[in-house]
Structures are given as structure tokens and as C-alpha cells.
Design a protein around this motif. Structure first.
Motif, PDB file in Angstrom:
ATOM      1  N   GLU A  11       0.806  -1.218   0.000  1.00  0.00           N
ATOM      2  CA  GLU A  11       0.000   0.000   0.000  1.00  0.00           C
ATOM      3  C   GLU A  11       0.844   1.275   0.000  1.00  0.00           C
ATOM      4  N   ASN A  12       1.862   1.309   0.845  1.00  0.00           N
ATOM      5  CA  ASN A  12       2.698   2.509   0.965  1.00  0.00           C
ATOM      6  C   ASN A  12       4.170   2.110   1.075  1.00  0.00           C
ATOM      7  N   ASP A  55      14.809   0.748   1.862  1.00  0.00           N
ATOM      8  CA  ASP A  55      13.441   0.774   1.342  1.00  0.00           C
ATOM      9  C   ASP A  55      12.534  -0.027   2.278  1.00  0.00           C
ATOM     10  N   TYR A  56      11.381   0.532   2.549  1.00  0.00           N
ATOM     11  CA  TYR A  56      10.403  -0.158   3.385  1.00  0.00           C
ATOM     12  C   TYR A  56       9.020  -0.009   2.767  1.00  0.00           C
ATOM     13  N   GLU A  57       8.314  -1.126   2.631  1.00  0.00           N
ATOM     14  CA  GLU A  57       6.960  -1.131   2.093  1.00  0.00           C
ATOM     15  C   GLU A  57       6.027  -1.877   3.035  1.00  0.00           C
ATOM     16  N   LYS A  58       4.820  -1.363   3.166  1.00  0.00           N
ATOM     17  CA  LYS A  58       3.843  -1.959   4.066  1.00  0.00           C
ATOM     18  C   LYS A  58       2.515  -2.113   3.333  1.00  0.00           C
ATOM     19  N   GLY A  81      -0.947  -6.815   7.690  1.00  0.00           N
ATOM     20  CA  GLY A  81       0.340  -6.938   8.367  1.00  0.00           C
ATOM     21  C   GLY A  81       1.511  -7.281   7.471  1.00  0.00           C
ATOM     22  N   SER A  82       1.343  -7.275   6.164  1.00  0.00           N
ATOM     23  CA  SER A  82       2.449  -7.607   5.267  1.00  0.00           C
ATOM     24  C   SER A  82       3.397  -6.420   5.123  1.00  0.00           C
ATOM     25  N   SER A  83       4.675  -6.714   5.017  1.00  0.00           N
ATOM     26  CA  SER A  83       5.682  -5.655   4.853  1.00  0.00           C
ATOM     27  C   SER A  83       6.974  -6.271   4.346  1.00  0.00           C
TER      28      SER A  83
END
Length: 228
Positions: free
Chosen positions: A183-184, A206-209, A213-215
Motif C-alpha cells: 500500500e505505501n 526501502d520499506y513497504e507496508k 500486516g504484510s511488509s
């Protein structure tokens, strides 16, 4: 998704926008991939083993002594691709050791499955140091990727007031699997140039969520060695 690349390409093009006076355009032979490099643009075209047309267009849309507008369009495998618009602004005088460039960009891209994202970012660069950051957001909806029907048949037996009986019971379960881009996302890039050994050291985060609860987190480190 495919493109955590916009920064890299934007910075590469930004360098040409503030480089030495342009040289004569050079074009390659009629081979695949084919690349044309001019003073204010670069165009490349290719075909992969699956017959997909791949390519990119990078151009300086307009520039002054203090700023430049940059545009980019790319096409990848299976319909993946994107578009990017960037703006670079010089701070200080070009011949000063403290001169720096502020860079802004907006981009939209998709992978071969039509998962789409929009990205906004900014960066800063001077002679021996650079950093950048971005935020991204998914713009496409959930995509159905698989459907399975599970069937479980059991035989039930017993007795009641009417006597013994045997009954067959079948339970069917329909399972649908969906995919959706994270999502973001956020990302950071930091690097430095070292003149004497002709090295550039760069790192990235880099971080994606996503939903439920997935990331994912990605760390990167690179060293570029240049030669005189």
C-alpha cells in the motif's frame, strides 16, 4: 514492483543537464538494442526473447543556467513501464565548491501484471555527497490470480429408528487468491564521492507496508570504481 529506479535514472540525467557543453549527437548501428544519444536526449529500443519491445526515452525538456526540467518514459517486459517528470534547481554558483543541486520528481509506473504505483521524491547533491528520499502509494486495486475448488467427500453410516443407513456427504470449498501492491512505501539513498581513489559509495533503505500486516524491508550497498 519494478521501479525503485526513478532516482537512479533521474540523477544520471541530472548530471548530464549540468555537465560540460553538449557534444555532437552519436547514433549506433541498426542493431537490437538500438540507442541514440544526443545533446539533450537519449532514446533506446530493444526486443527481448519473448518478442516484447523494450525501451526508454530520457530528455531535457527545458533548461536555464539555474534549472532544468527532465522527462522520462520507459517500457519494460510484458507491458511494464512508467513515466517520470523531474525538476532540478542549482543552489549557489556553478564554479563554487559549495554549489549544490536540489532535485524533485514525480513518477508513475506499473509491472507486467498492471500493478501500479505513484511516487514522489526529492534529492540533494553536491560535488562529493548526495542523498535522496521518496514516498510511494499503490494506485491499482486487488487482482485475482488463482481460483481453486476443493472437494471433500465422506461416507457417513449409522442407525436410527428406521434402521441402518449410509449417507455420502460432499463439501466443496472455493478458494480465491488475490494480490495487491504494497500500500505505501518509503526509501532513502545516501552516497559520497572520493576523488583520489575514484570511488563512489552508496547505500539505500526501502520499506513497504501492505494490508493484513504484510511488509518488506530492503537494504542495499554499492561501490562504483571509476578509471581515469
Amino acid at each position: 514492483m519494478i521501479r525503485k529506479l526513478p532516482f537512479c535514472i533521474a540523477f544520471a540525467l541530472a548530471t548530464s543537464a549540468n555537465a560540460q557543453p553538449p557534444t555532437e549527437p552519436v547514433s549506433g548501428e541498426a542493431t537490437i538494442p538500438l540507442t541514440y544519444v544526443g545533446s539533450n536526449a537519449r532514446v533506446s529500443l530493444g526486443v527481448n526473447d519473448d518478442g516484447d519491445v523494450l525501451g526508454e526515452i530520457l530528455a531535457i525538456l527545458g533548461k536555464t543556467d539555474e534549472s532544468a526540467w527532465l522527462g522520462e518514459l520507459w517500457l519494460g517486459q510484458g507491458g511494464a513501464g512508467g513515466v517520470q517528470l523531474g525538476y532540478n534547481r542549482l543552489r549557489g554558483t556553478a564554479d563554487s565548491d559549495k554549489a549544490s543541486v536540489w532535485k524533485f520528481f514525480a513518477a508513475g509506473d506499473q509491472n507486467m501484471f498492471k500493478d501500479r504505483k505513484a511516487t514522489l521524491g526529492l534529492g540533494w547533491e553536491r560535488n562529493d555527497l548526495f542523498f535522496s528520499g521518496y514516498v510511494s502509494h499503490a494506485t491499482s486495486s486487488t487482482r485475482l490470480v488463482d481460483t481453486r475448488l476443493l472437494s471433500d467427500t465422506t461416507t457417513l453410516s449409522g442407525s436410527d429408528a428406521n434402521g441402518a443407513y449410509t449417507q455420502t456427504q460432499t463439501i466443496e470449498t472455493l478458494i480465491r487468491s488475490f494480490e495487491h501492491p504494497y500500500e505505501n512505501g518509503v526509501g532513502l539513498r545516501l552516497g559520497s564521492y572520493f576523488d583520489e581513489p575514484l570511488l563512489r559509495v552508496r547505500g539505500g533503505f526501502d520499506y513497504e507496508k501492505g494490508k493484513f500486516g504484510s511488509s518488506q524491508t530492503t537494504l542495499s550497498l554499492g561501490i562504483d570504481k571509476l578509471f581515469r
